[in-house]
Design an enzyme around this catalytic site. Structure first.
Site, PDB file in Angstrom:
ATOM      1  N   ARG A  57      12.439  18.314  -6.057  1.00 27.04           N
ATOM      2  CA  ARG A  57      11.275  17.712  -6.737  1.00 27.04           C
ATOM      3  C   ARG A  57      11.432  17.723  -8.255  1.00 27.04           C
ATOM      4  O   ARG A  57      10.902  16.867  -8.942  1.00 27.04           O
ATOM      5  CB  ARG A  57       9.966  18.411  -6.347  1.00 27.04           C
ATOM      6  CG  ARG A  57       8.752  17.851  -7.115  1.00 27.04           C
ATOM      7  CD  ARG A  57       7.409  18.326  -6.597  1.00 27.04           C
ATOM      8  NE  ARG A  57       7.318  19.752  -6.488  1.00 27.04           N
ATOM      9  CZ  ARG A  57       7.074  20.590  -7.520  1.00 27.04           C
ATOM     10  NH1 ARG A  57       6.907  20.122  -8.735  1.00 27.04           N
ATOM     11  NH2 ARG A  57       7.005  21.884  -7.320  1.00 27.04           N
ATOM     12  N   TYR A 109       1.505  -6.649 -14.209  1.00 35.27           N
ATOM     13  CA  TYR A 109       1.512  -6.399 -12.767  1.00 35.27           C
ATOM     14  C   TYR A 109       0.150  -5.871 -12.305  1.00 35.27           C
ATOM     15  O   TYR A 109      -0.441  -5.000 -12.958  1.00 35.27           O
ATOM     16  CB  TYR A 109       2.618  -5.385 -12.456  1.00 35.27           C
ATOM     17  CG  TYR A 109       2.757  -5.048 -11.004  1.00 35.27           C
ATOM     18  CD1 TYR A 109       3.244  -5.984 -10.095  1.00 35.27           C
ATOM     19  CD2 TYR A 109       2.399  -3.798 -10.524  1.00 35.27           C
ATOM     20  CE1 TYR A 109       3.375  -5.674  -8.758  1.00 35.27           C
ATOM     21  CE2 TYR A 109       2.530  -3.476  -9.178  1.00 35.27           C
ATOM     22  CZ  TYR A 109       3.013  -4.429  -8.309  1.00 35.27           C
ATOM     23  OH  TYR A 109       3.140  -4.118  -6.980  1.00 35.27           O
ATOM     24  N   ASP A 181       8.348  -3.566 -19.142  1.00 32.87           N
ATOM     25  CA  ASP A 181       8.591  -3.641 -17.705  1.00 32.87           C
ATOM     26  C   ASP A 181       9.681  -4.696 -17.499  1.00 32.87           C
ATOM     27  O   ASP A 181       9.447  -5.888 -17.655  1.00 32.87           O
ATOM     28  CB  ASP A 181       7.292  -4.020 -16.977  1.00 32.87           C
ATOM     29  CG  ASP A 181       7.450  -4.006 -15.451  1.00 32.87           C
ATOM     30  OD1 ASP A 181       8.570  -4.251 -14.979  1.00 32.87           O
ATOM     31  OD2 ASP A 181       6.447  -3.778 -14.753  1.00 32.87           O
ATOM     32  N   LYS A 206      12.610  -3.836  -6.340  1.00 30.90           N
ATOM     33  CA  LYS A 206      12.931  -5.259  -6.429  1.00 30.90           C
ATOM     34  C   LYS A 206      14.448  -5.459  -6.557  1.00 30.90           C
ATOM     35  O   LYS A 206      15.155  -5.154  -5.617  1.00 30.90           O
ATOM     36  CB  LYS A 206      12.149  -5.879  -7.588  1.00 30.90           C
ATOM     37  CG  LYS A 206      10.669  -5.435  -7.658  1.00 30.90           C
ATOM     38  CD  LYS A 206       9.862  -5.886  -6.455  1.00 30.90           C
ATOM     39  CE  LYS A 206       8.502  -5.202  -6.329  1.00 30.90           C
ATOM     40  NZ  LYS A 206       7.633  -5.248  -7.497  1.00 30.90           N
TER      41      LYS A 206
END
Ligand SMILES: *Cc1c(COP(=O)(O)O)cnc(C)c1O
Length: 391
Positions: A57, A109, A181, A206
């Site tokens: 983690r 987005y 982005d 993506k």
């Protein structure tokens, strides 16, 4: 337009470590924790005197680290962090650096809008949404102390292009940080950090993943800023899993090849659509007719695989068109090997008011296309038959 082969060695080799058994790449360590010889060796890693694996983690897992080194080199960044999703990357960024106010420019987005306008607001973080060319509005927000400027370029779904250098210069006069982005462009087509941005963010779901089969996100920037973000990522538990890190790292090996073909296919389709009588307007930065073409030429090495177009006949015709496509699937998301089409009004911009849609330049006639890696003539033939179905 550019030499895409220059990224191929990095995409294949960067981040790989020596393996005792001779694996040509860093193997998948699906391990949550790592063992030490003695307490001194443990403390050397815990207290940062030595780099090493510790706990997954924390991102301290050899597979995750190996991926992050490759991502950093592709973005030409000092450091990169891999997240469980694109939104995990954006939310860590906004919480770490947006506390004094976040300004968004242009189309953003939908998930980011929701995070900022609904959830950051509950934390009393000031968020402002401005039109991409509202320089006065941006200066005003910066004067009021906004600490983070966030935008996408090219942006969804109009492929609007924002001048990264120009925004970075203005924001830096006010000591604000700039995040781009870069999901649509990928590092192969655009390098925001080298244009002056402080952070490069991507939904790896993506193009980086590239096969519509993994969810992940990336943030890159200076080592100092990434160390701060890493604290948030660790505490919020947003770290990428080792399995997905391994899968993503494999996908990166073909990223330059895939993006080059996405670029080629998209330009062919954009040019085909632009001359077709069933089509009113095509939005693609690679077309001379696109409003952002000149800036795209300055700051991009390729125009990407995303395009949108307005069909003649409005919402009804656009719906008939997407419903008639046979090879090209009807689905949101993007960046996979397979071509996908949607009407933004039924997906990313579903339920938004007429005013918001008009301001954003989106109508029911618009179809957004993620151009895949298929044979371009097969995609053209699919559109030809769909356009006949409209008539
Ligand atoms: C998909 C997407 C995101 C969010 O990424 P997830 O991996 O779905 O969390 C952010 N920005 C852009 C431009 C996207 O397309």
């Amino acid at each position: 337009m550019s030499d895409f082969t220059r990224y191929m060695t990095t995409a294949i080799h960067a981040g790989n470590t020596h393996d005792a058994h001779g694996s040509p790449f860093t193997p998948l360590y699906d391990t949550t924790t790592f063992c030490f010889e003695d307490t001194k060796a443990l403390l050397d890693v815990v207290e940062g005197r030595k780099q090493g694996a510790l706990y997954t983690r924390y991102g301290m897992n050899p597979t995750v680290t190996s991926l992050e080194q490759r991502l950093a080199q592709l973005d030409q960044a000092e450091a990169a962090l891999a997240f469980a999703s694109g939104m995990a990357a954006i939310s860590s960024l906004c919480l770490a650096f947006g506390q004094k106010g976040i300004v968004c420019l242009g189309e953003i987005y939908g998930g980011t809008i929701e995070l900022l306008s609904l959830y950051c607001k509950q934390l009393n973080i000031n968020t402002t949404f401005l039109k991409a060319d509202d320089k006065a509005g941006l200066e005003n927000s910066l004067q009021q102390g906004a600490s983070l400027v966030l935008f996408e370029t090219p942006a969804n779904p109009t492929l609007a292009v924002i001048d990264i250098k120009q925004v970075a210069e203005l924001a830096h006069q006010y000591d604000a940080l700039v995040a781009v982005d870069n999901t649509f462009a990928t590092p192969i087509n655009q390098q925001p950090l080298s244009l002056g941005a402080d952070f490069c963010m991507q939904s790896a779901t993506k193009y980086l993943g590239g096969h519509s089969d993994l969810t992940a996100g990336v943030l890159s920037g200076s080592r100092h800023n990434m160390t701060i973000i890493n604290g948030w990522r660790k505490s919020l538990g947003q770290t990428i899993s080792a399995e997905i890190a391994h899968k993503l790292k494999r996908s990166l090996m073909t990223l330059p090849l895939r993006v080059e073909r996405h670029n080629q296919n998209a330009l062919i389709i954009a040019q085909f659509l632009e001359q077709h009588p069933a089509v009113e307007t095509v939005y693609y930065p690679g077309l001379v007719s696109h409003a952002g073409h000149a800036i795209a030429n300055q700051q991009m090495q390729g125009y990407g695989g995303m395009l949108s177009f307005d069909v003649r006949g409005g919402d009804k015709a656009a719906r008939q068109c997407v419903d008639s496509l046979k090879l090209i699937a009807l689905a949101p998301s993007l960046g996979g090997a397979e071509s996908l089409a949607t009407q933004p009004v039924t997906t990313s911009h579903h339920g938004m008011s007429e005013d918001i849609l008009r301001d954003a330049g989106i109508s029911g006639a618009m179809i957004r296309l993620s151009v895949g890696l298929e044979t371009a003539t097969d995609l053209i033939n699919d559109f030809e038959q769909a356009f006949i179905a409209i008539r």
